[in-house]
Design a protein around this motif. Structure first.
Motif, short mmCIF file in Angstrom:
data_model
loop_
_atom_site.label_atom_id
_atom_site.label_comp_id
_atom_site.label_asym_id
_atom_site.label_seq_id
_atom_site.Cartn_x
_atom_site.Cartn_y
_atom_site.Cartn_z
N ARG A 163 -1.34 11.27 -1.57
CA ARG A 163 -1.62 12.33 -2.55
C ARG A 163 -0.83 12.14 -3.85
N ASN A 164 -0.86 10.91 -4.34
CA ASN A 164 -0.19 10.55 -5.60
C ASN A 164 1.33 10.74 -5.54
N ARG A 165 1.88 10.65 -4.36
CA ARG A 165 3.33 10.75 -4.18
C ARG A 165 3.81 9.56 -3.36
N LEU A 166 4.95 9.00 -3.77
CA LEU A 166 5.55 7.84 -3.12
C LEU A 166 6.78 8.29 -2.36
N LEU A 167 6.89 7.88 -1.10
CA LEU A 167 8.06 8.21 -0.29
C LEU A 167 9.22 7.31 -0.71
N VAL A 168 10.32 7.93 -1.09
CA VAL A 168 11.52 7.21 -1.51
C VAL A 168 12.73 7.79 -0.80
N GLN A 190 10.44 2.03 -10.14
CA GLN A 190 9.67 2.36 -11.35
C GLN A 190 8.54 1.37 -11.55
N GLU A 191 8.81 0.08 -11.28
CA GLU A 191 7.76 -0.94 -11.38
C GLU A 191 6.65 -0.68 -10.36
N VAL A 192 7.03 -0.34 -9.15
CA VAL A 192 6.04 -0.04 -8.10
C VAL A 192 5.18 1.14 -8.52
N LEU A 193 5.80 2.19 -9.03
CA LEU A 193 5.05 3.37 -9.46
C LEU A 193 4.01 3.01 -10.53
N ARG A 194 4.36 2.09 -11.42
CA ARG A 194 3.40 1.66 -12.45
C ARG A 194 2.19 0.95 -11.84
N LEU A 195 2.41 0.27 -10.71
CA LEU A 195 1.33 -0.50 -10.08
C LEU A 195 0.41 0.35 -9.21
N LEU A 196 0.88 1.51 -8.78
CA LEU A 196 0.10 2.33 -7.86
C LEU A 196 -1.05 3.03 -8.59
N PRO A 197 -2.19 3.11 -7.94
CA PRO A 197 -3.34 3.80 -8.57
C PRO A 197 -3.15 5.30 -8.51
N ASP A 198 -3.86 5.99 -9.36
CA ASP A 198 -3.94 7.45 -9.25
C ASP A 198 -5.05 7.73 -8.25
N LEU A 199 -4.68 8.20 -7.07
CA LEU A 199 -5.65 8.43 -6.01
C LEU A 199 -6.40 9.73 -6.25
N LEU A 200 -7.67 9.70 -5.89
CA LEU A 200 -8.45 10.92 -5.97
C LEU A 200 -8.06 11.82 -4.82
N ILE A 201 -7.77 13.06 -5.13
CA ILE A 201 -7.38 14.03 -4.10
C ILE A 201 -8.50 15.04 -3.96
N SER A 202 -9.04 15.11 -2.75
CA SER A 202 -10.12 16.07 -2.53
C SER A 202 -9.53 17.48 -2.42
N GLU A 203 -10.21 18.42 -2.96
CA GLU A 203 -9.79 19.83 -2.89
C GLU A 203 -10.34 20.40 -1.59
N GLU A 204 -9.46 20.72 -0.67
CA GLU A 204 -9.92 21.26 0.63
C GLU A 204 -9.52 22.69 0.77
#
Length: 144
Positions: A26-31, A130-144
């Motif tokens: 959901r457009n969040r990276l576990l750190v 920060q480099e990894v975050l730049r490479l990650l796509p913006d995922l589509l999040i379905s509204e449920e």
């Protein structure tokens, strides 16, 4: 006495090889943030002698988060290179993997806290993250 070659050697950056696990939901990276540090890192770390990158990431994620990565699902995502956080003159080369895990992440060992960060929170993270975050796509999040 010629000091030119010595000066050049001192200017060479030391490279630190590591691995990191990418859990991106959901457009969040576990750190995670290790004790005594002020920035977030990917779960992972350095390889032990004779260890493959895949073995290292499985071991590190188990130690840091108590999760069992499923080796059959591991996939190399990217290798990023960035200045090592809080280590002047050191360049980090991190092989990043995706893969499914069994369990719920729990802070363990040397970890002080874990967080799910968005791209807009990259300033909380070490340069390689920060480099990894730049490479990650913006995922589509379905509204449920």
């Amino acid at each position: 006495m010629d000091t030119t070659s010595g000066e050049v050697d001192m200017m060479k950056l030391q490279t630190l090889d590591s691995v990191g696990w990418i859990s991106y939901v959901r457009n969040r990276l576990l750190v995670v943030r290790t004790k005594g540090r002020d920035a977030f890192y990917l779960p992972g770390g350095k390889l032990e002698p004779g260890e493959s990158p895949e073995e290292a990431i499985i071991r590190e994620v188990r130690e840091e988060l108590g999760l069992r990565l499923l080796s059959s699902t591991l996939a190399h995502f990217a290798t990023v290179s960035a200045p090592a956080h809080a280590r002047p003159g050191v360049q980090l080369s991190m092989q990043c993997f995706t893969g499914a895990a069994d369990g719920v992440p729990q802070v363990g060992g040397e970890i002080a806290e874990m967080e799910w960060v968005s791209k807009g929170q990259s300033d909380l993270c070490a340069p390689a993250v920060q480099e990894v975050l730049r490479l990650l796509p913006d995922l589509l999040i379905s509204e449920e």
